[in-house]
Scaffold this active site. Structure first.
Site, mmCIF file in Angstrom:
data_model
loop_
_atom_site.group_PDB
_atom_site.id
_atom_site.type_symbol
_atom_site.label_atom_id
_atom_site.label_comp_id
_atom_site.label_asym_id
_atom_site.label_seq_id
_atom_site.Cartn_x
_atom_site.Cartn_y
_atom_site.Cartn_z
ATOM 1 N N HIS A 118 0.834 -1.212 0.000
ATOM 2 C CA HIS A 118 0.000 0.000 0.000
ATOM 3 C C HIS A 118 0.872 1.266 0.000
ATOM 4 C CE1 HIS A 118 -2.886 2.971 1.778
ATOM 5 N NE2 HIS A 118 -3.730 2.300 1.029
ATOM 6 N N SER A 319 -10.266 -14.858 -0.381
ATOM 7 C CA SER A 319 -10.360 -13.431 -0.652
ATOM 8 C C SER A 319 -11.771 -13.018 -1.064
ATOM 9 C CB SER A 319 -9.354 -13.096 -1.751
ATOM 10 O OG SER A 319 -9.697 -11.908 -2.393
HETATM 11 C C1 LIG Z 1 -6.581 0.647 3.283
HETATM 12 C C2 LIG Z 1 -5.222 0.115 3.423
HETATM 13 C C3 LIG Z 1 -4.244 0.823 4.128
HETATM 14 C C4 LIG Z 1 -4.468 2.196 4.675
HETATM 15 O O1 LIG Z 1 -5.437 2.211 5.649
HETATM 16 P P1 LIG Z 1 -6.240 3.550 5.980
HETATM 17 O O2 LIG Z 1 -7.175 3.053 7.034
HETATM 18 O O3 LIG Z 1 -6.900 3.984 4.714
HETATM 19 O O4 LIG Z 1 -5.259 4.534 6.485
HETATM 20 C C5 LIG Z 1 -2.998 0.244 4.259
HETATM 21 N N1 LIG Z 1 -2.731 -0.948 3.738
HETATM 22 C C6 LIG Z 1 -3.640 -1.664 3.045
HETATM 23 C C7 LIG Z 1 -3.263 -3.001 2.496
HETATM 24 C C8 LIG Z 1 -4.922 -1.152 2.869
HETATM 25 O O5 LIG Z 1 -5.829 -1.866 2.191
#
Ligand SMILES: *Cc1c(COP(=O)(O)O)cnc(C)c1O
Length: 377
Positions: A118, A319
């Site tokens: 991410h 998933s």
């Molecule tokens: C959504 C997400 C994040 C970030 O989370 P937030 O709650 O939007 O800050 C980080 N890693 C993954 C894999 C995500 O799906």
């Protein structure tokens, strides 16, 4: 132009009600009812400080926050005598916390993460100024263990921080923490830290069969989740769970708040722990598991309906995200779908219904037939 605030929020509300009907591409559960908690919006709740410590400011929900931490610590099989955590602003802050702990522990470490990681992770690594290396992903979005091993081998004289993802953003692929642990052992890299980013899938990871290793027993040192994704909340929230012994190394007493400064931000949302607490108490473990089963079924249905129309749809094991080739901009806009390179996805959150899937598939079929007509004439 209208300048009356009451009229403006009326029209905003109408717009939001309309927009929320067609979210198939983003992981936000919408099937919640927190109206029982409306009364709490009248109070300046602030969870400043460490939830597990005494505080001078009393208008807070630390007790609920600790119960939320205990709930997930147990779900993630943390050591009953050595765990800690808090409710964050979201998965991104939880990731920042995990990486921060790791860096304090191993200031000379290198971070390894896959190219499917991410975007918040890359930003966090930049903020913390830790050297990092990107590892290749396999075709299904999972980290390439061979590339990880080769890269680690090359840098084996340095402590290693591995950022695994349990549910990548586009394909909901899950990195196997026990395989990562095995590689570290094989290379005899003793100074290591594994942070598992489980923003979406952490909330149901314990129910996936067959199990995919991701939690504390499997070798993670910290795990992050988002509260507003699978569980659902009117505002973003997240949870970080780690080991108490790690937190102790960074704790500093602050006399102004009469507590320990162990969290990233000072003032912290006091409503979100209350909302999360309410949700998990109402659902229980069994309710959460049922929610996941429902999402899995919807995903299976969605995949099969798309395949029936000749679309190459697929899912990773365990998933709720159905992946398929990129759709037209019109359909992407209508259903709020995220696209990346040449793929898109539908995330079958608990509120997604089969009739929404049917409507979506109908749109695809309709578009295809009009395109074919154009081609003929
Ligand atoms: C959504 C997400 C994040 C970030 O989370 P937030 O709650 O939007 O800050 C980080 N890693 C993954 C894999 C995500 O799906």
């Amino acid at each position: 132009m209208n300048t009356n605030p009451d009229l403006i929020i009326d029209s905003l509300l109408t717009q939001l009600v309309k927009d929320k009907e067609k979210v198939l591409g983003y992981p936000v559960a919408q099937d919640f009812d927190y109206s029982r908690l409306n009364e709490f919006l009248k109070y300046p709740i602030n969870n400043v400080g460490d939830p597990f410590e005494e505080n001078t400011y009393k208008v807070q929900t630390h007790e609920m926050e600790c119960e939320v931490v205990e709930f997930f610590a147990e779900l993630f099989r943390a050591d009953p005598k050595n765990h800690w955590g808090y409710v964050t602003n979201g998965g991104s802050e939880s990731n920042l916390y995990g990486l921060y702990l790791a860096r304090e522990l191993y200031p000379k470490a290198m971070v390894y993460f896959s190219e499917s990681t991410h975007y918040s992770v890359k930003k966090n690594i930049h903020l913390l100024n830790i050297p990092s290396i990107t590892i290749r992903s396999q075709e299904n979005g999972e980290i390439d263990y061979e590339d990880l091993e080769n890269t680690l081998q090359f840098n084996r004289h340095k402590p290693a921080i591995i950022l695994t993802t349990f549910g990548t953003t586009m394909m909901e692929a899950k990195d196997d923490v026990s395989k990562v642990k095995k590689i570290l052992k094989k290379l005899a890299i003793q100074d290591h830290y594994i942070h598992c980013d489980a923003a979406l899938s952490g909330s149901y990871g314990a129910f996936i069969e067959p199990r995919i290793p991701f939690d504390f027993k499997d070798g993670a040192d910290s795990i992050s989740i988002s509260g507003h994704k699978f569980i659902g909340s009117p505002f973003p929230s997240g949870v970080i769970i780690t080991k108490r012994s790690l937190r102790d190394r960074i704790a500093r007493g602050i006399s102004y708040i009469g507590s320990l400064d162990t969290t990233i931000t000072g003032s912290r949302n006091g409503h979100s722990p209350l909302f999360l607490w309410y949700a998990i108490k109402k659902m229980g473990i069994a309710g959460l598991a049922k929610r996941f089963q429902h999402s899995l079924e919807t995903a299976e249905y969605c995949k099969n309906e798309l395949i029936k129309q000749g679309i190459k749809a697929w899912t990773n094991p365990g998933s709720i995200t159905v992946v398929f080739p990129k759709v037209s901009d019109a359909i992407k806009g209508k259903w709020q779908l995220a696209t990346d390179d040449d793929i898109t996805h539908i995330i079958c959150m608990p509120n997604v219904t089969k009739s929404q899937i049917d409507e979506f598939v109908k749109d695809i079929v309709l578009e295809k037939s009009t395109k074919e007509e154009v081609a003929v004439f």
